[in-house]
Every structure is written in structure tokens, then in C-alpha cells.
Design an enzyme around this catalytic site. Sequence first.
Site, short mmCIF file in Angstrom:
data_model
loop_
_atom_site.label_atom_id
_atom_site.label_comp_id
_atom_site.label_asym_id
_atom_site.label_seq_id
_atom_site.Cartn_x
_atom_site.Cartn_y
_atom_site.Cartn_z
CB THR A 26 -6.42 -15.83 -16.72
OG1 THR A 26 -5.11 -15.38 -17.12
CG2 THR A 26 -7.35 -15.81 -17.92
CG ASP A 60 1.98 1.17 -13.05
OD1 ASP A 60 2.61 0.74 -14.03
OD2 ASP A 60 0.75 1.07 -12.94
CG ASP A 106 1.70 -1.95 -11.16
OD1 ASP A 106 0.93 -2.65 -11.82
OD2 ASP A 106 2.94 -1.92 -11.38
NE ARG A 119 -0.93 -10.07 -11.78
CZ ARG A 119 -1.47 -9.70 -10.63
NH1 ARG A 119 -1.68 -10.59 -9.69
NH2 ARG A 119 -1.78 -8.45 -10.39
N1 URA Z 1 2.01 -6.67 -8.53
C1 URA Z 1 2.18 -5.43 -8.00
O1 URA Z 1 2.92 -4.62 -8.54
N2 URA Z 1 1.50 -5.10 -6.89
C2 URA Z 1 0.69 -5.96 -6.25
O2 URA Z 1 0.10 -5.61 -5.22
C3 URA Z 1 0.53 -7.25 -6.81
C4 URA Z 1 1.19 -7.59 -7.94
#
Ligand code: URA
Length: 213
Positions: free
Chosen positions: A107, A206, A203, A103
Site C-alpha cells: 500500500t 539494506d 534501499d 512502510r
Molecule cells: N527507500 C529506500 O531505501 N530507497 C528508495 O529508493 C525509496 C525508499
Amino acid sequence: MQTHVIDHPLVAQKITALRDEQTESPTFRRLVEELVTLLAYEATREVRTQPVVVTTPVADAEGVKLASPKPLVVPILRAGLGMLEGMVRLMPTAEVGFLGMIRDESTLLASTYAERLPDDLSGRQCYVLDPMLATGGTLAAAISFLVARGADHITAICLLAAPEGCARLDRELAELDIPVSVFTAAMDERLDEKGYIVPGLGDAGDRLYGVVG
Ligand code: URA
């Protein structure tokens, strides 16, 4: 598209522990696997089977086995990889393909950077693993990719979903004439300005694997 939010105390307990910022990667990874197995139990209700007869020590018994072609499990790299073990534990004879989607953080558009899938997915049921259904861009692109190859039944398993992402999937996949459903542990409130789910869990990649610089 059908959206199913799984209402089960063990699912709620595990997603709560995942959300907790104090939960460290090793525990986070184990919880993701356990949660996916629970979600997969519901998400595979329509998996195709075929009749089979086995012989017990006492007599023949009619049963079922997974139909051919086998279902295809497709983790979306990178974070979907953390969901794979929990899924194949439940469906060990499924085949596994990989789709790398990234992603663009400015954008929020998704594009494919890697792909390891059969060229022809005609007649295949696909189980897409993507932990966070946020804007819906990644999942919409992944599902369109699989359908373009011939998949005729799509189930996405997501740990968390946002209403904005579900609405986008509804819009972008409205033209598809195949069943598409999403199974998730919770429908959260909203997205923030960076496209993160609120309250979410941060995330997912992560938290599974640590931050890659
Ligand atoms: N991707 C993620 O890892 N966490 C989010 O909150 C949104 C997209």
C-alpha cells in the site's frame, strides 16, 4: 514547505559515490555520515541560540550557545540511524529521540511501530533524519507526529528526494502553521512502480546494514 537542494561539489561527489552499486556497506556508512554533516551545516542555519559571554585569555567575548530547550534530533528507524552520527558530530549537545516507521510495500502507507520521544515537544526545534524522501508518506507521518506533540519548527534532512514525495509533503503539511523545511543532496527524476527513487541509490537500509531477511 521549503525545499533546499544543496549545491556543493563535495556533496555532489559523496552522493555520486553513494549511488554507485559497487560501494560496499562500510564505505557507504562512512559516506552517509560525512554527507549528513555537510547537509546539517546548511540545515542548522536557523537553530536557536542564546547569548553567552566567555572569557578568553585576553578579555571577555560575547558569543552564543544553543538555546534551551535543546534541539531534538529524530532519526527515523531503521535507515535514519545511519545518519545520526554525522548529525550529532555537528551538534553534540542536541538531544536524540527515536521514531520507528515502517512502510507497507503493497500500500506504500507508513505506520509507527516504535517511539522514544519526550511527551511534550512544545517549543522544540526538531531535526528529522530520513535518508530517502520517496513517496513522502513516512516523512509526512513523522512530521505530523512531532507537530501533534508540540514541535514548532521542523527540518528534515534527506540524502535524496523525489519530486512526488516533495509534492505530497506540500499537500499533506499545507495546513501546518509552523516552518517545515527539507534539505537534500539531490532531487532525483521520479519514483518507480515500487516507490523507489530513480536513479536513487537502492534501499538505503539494506545498503547501510545489509539485507535482513
Ligand atoms: N527507500 C529506500 O531505501 N530507497 C528508495 O529508493 C525509496 C525508499
